[in-house]
Design a protein around this motif. Structure first.
Motif: not given
Length: 323
Positions: A59, A118, A121, A126-129, A131, A134-135, A137-138
């Motif tokens: 990441w 979270y 978004r 929307f992208p997460q603030e 960093p 962000v992962h 979700n995956t």
């Protein structure tokens, strides 16, 4: 807790009750016996921890300590998974370990603002603030590779509930509020939200080895309750030494007017009843029963080893020597 022990406990003044003995009684209630030789699984635990860190390093996020903070979360996550899901395939273990890694991150590191925003978004695309988040979700999306779609949904929902539960627990107006005696459902509601019980319960039964969801679906609520209650009992000794009064035991004491040690005894009895009910319900489902027994034994062991619990005065060595 056996009937004789309950009678003795009921005859003692509240302050005279032996806290250590109450917590020990939980292990007796579920027939837990520690084994020896942690080296039995150390190699596989290290391999799992390395796999989690390989993903985290990909990441390219700086934890401010040259990776040491993220590595400590990976070590705890790998311990949980290697003990509780000992017989799962390595790929499945990695998925659960990453799932666990995020909960440690959420609890220890993530900012309140990033947690509050979270889900909004996430739903709006929307992208997460943050960093790291962000992962998440995956990670949640990968659950569909290994679990029945319904279970994967429940695993994801448990993660989202954990976000809200963590935020609630950390809100000053919530942590400082006086708990009203009539709000008897509040302690369990808050604990269920933050406890991730449904997620870890579903994780016991990956679809590769448990294709028929009807074999275990009826017992998932009890496993979720067991997961939270057992942890609350095992962590109470350490929390009591630290002077914590916002845990499940004290919240239940506030709503019932009972002494915390009396509440703790009741919780041990509830865990015992859940242990019996889960085992009995799964008797005609040997594969599901075996998976549950692996989880239960490993969960008791790792709860002691990770310092959630009473390991400081009770267990020196234990390992999930399950098949």
């Amino acid at each position: 807790m056996c009937a004789h022990s309950r009678v003795e406990a009921n005859m003692q003044p509240d302050d005279a009750l032996d806290l250590k003995a109450i917590v020990r009684s939980l292990l007796a209630a579920v027939a837990y016996t520690p084994s020896i030789g942690p080296e039995i699984i150390k190699g596989s635990m290290d391999e799992l921890e390395n796999a989690v860190m390989k993903e985290v390093r990909s990441w390219n996020v700086d934890d401010g300590q040259h990776g040491a903070v993220f590595a400590s979360l990976a070590a705890k996550a790998a311990s949980i998974v290697e003990f509780c899901y000992h017989n799962h395939t390595f790929e499945v273990k990695v998925s659960i370990a990453l799932y666990s890694w995020f909960f440690f991150y959420i609890d220890d590191i993530a900012s309140e603002q990033s947690l509050e925003d979270y889900q909004r978004r996430f739903l709006l695309g929307f992208p997460q603030e943050d960093p790291v988040l962000v992962h998440l979700n995956t990670t949640l999306g990968r659950m569909y590779n290994y679990w029945d779609p319904i279970c994967a949904n429940l695993i994801g929902c448990a993660a989202l509930e954990c976000l809200s539960g963590t935020l609630l627990e950390n809100r000053p107006e919530i942590s400082k509020m006086a708990v009203r005696p009539g709000a008897i459902s509040w302690p369990k509601y808050l604990r269920t939200m933050s406890g991730v019980g449904p997620g870890y319960s579903c994780a016991i039964f990956p679809k590769q080895t448990h294709r028929d969801i009807s074999a275990y679906i009826q017992i998932l609520p009890d496993i979720g309750d067991y997961f939270c209650l057992a942890n609350d009992v095992l962590s109470f000794y350490k929390e009591e030494l630290a002077g914590e009064t916002t845990n499940q035991v004290h919240l239940r004491a506030d709503t019932t007017g009972k002494h915390p040690k009396r509440v703790l005894i009741e919780m041990v009895e509830e865990v015992r009843d859940l242990h019996i009910r889960i085992t009995t319900t799964l008797e005609e489902q040997p594969e599901a029963l075996a998976a549950w027994k692996t989880f239960e034994y490993g969960y008791m062991c790792v709860a002691l080893l990770l310092g959630f619990s009473v390991s400081s005065f009770m267990i020196q060595k234990c390992v999930a020597s399950v098949n």
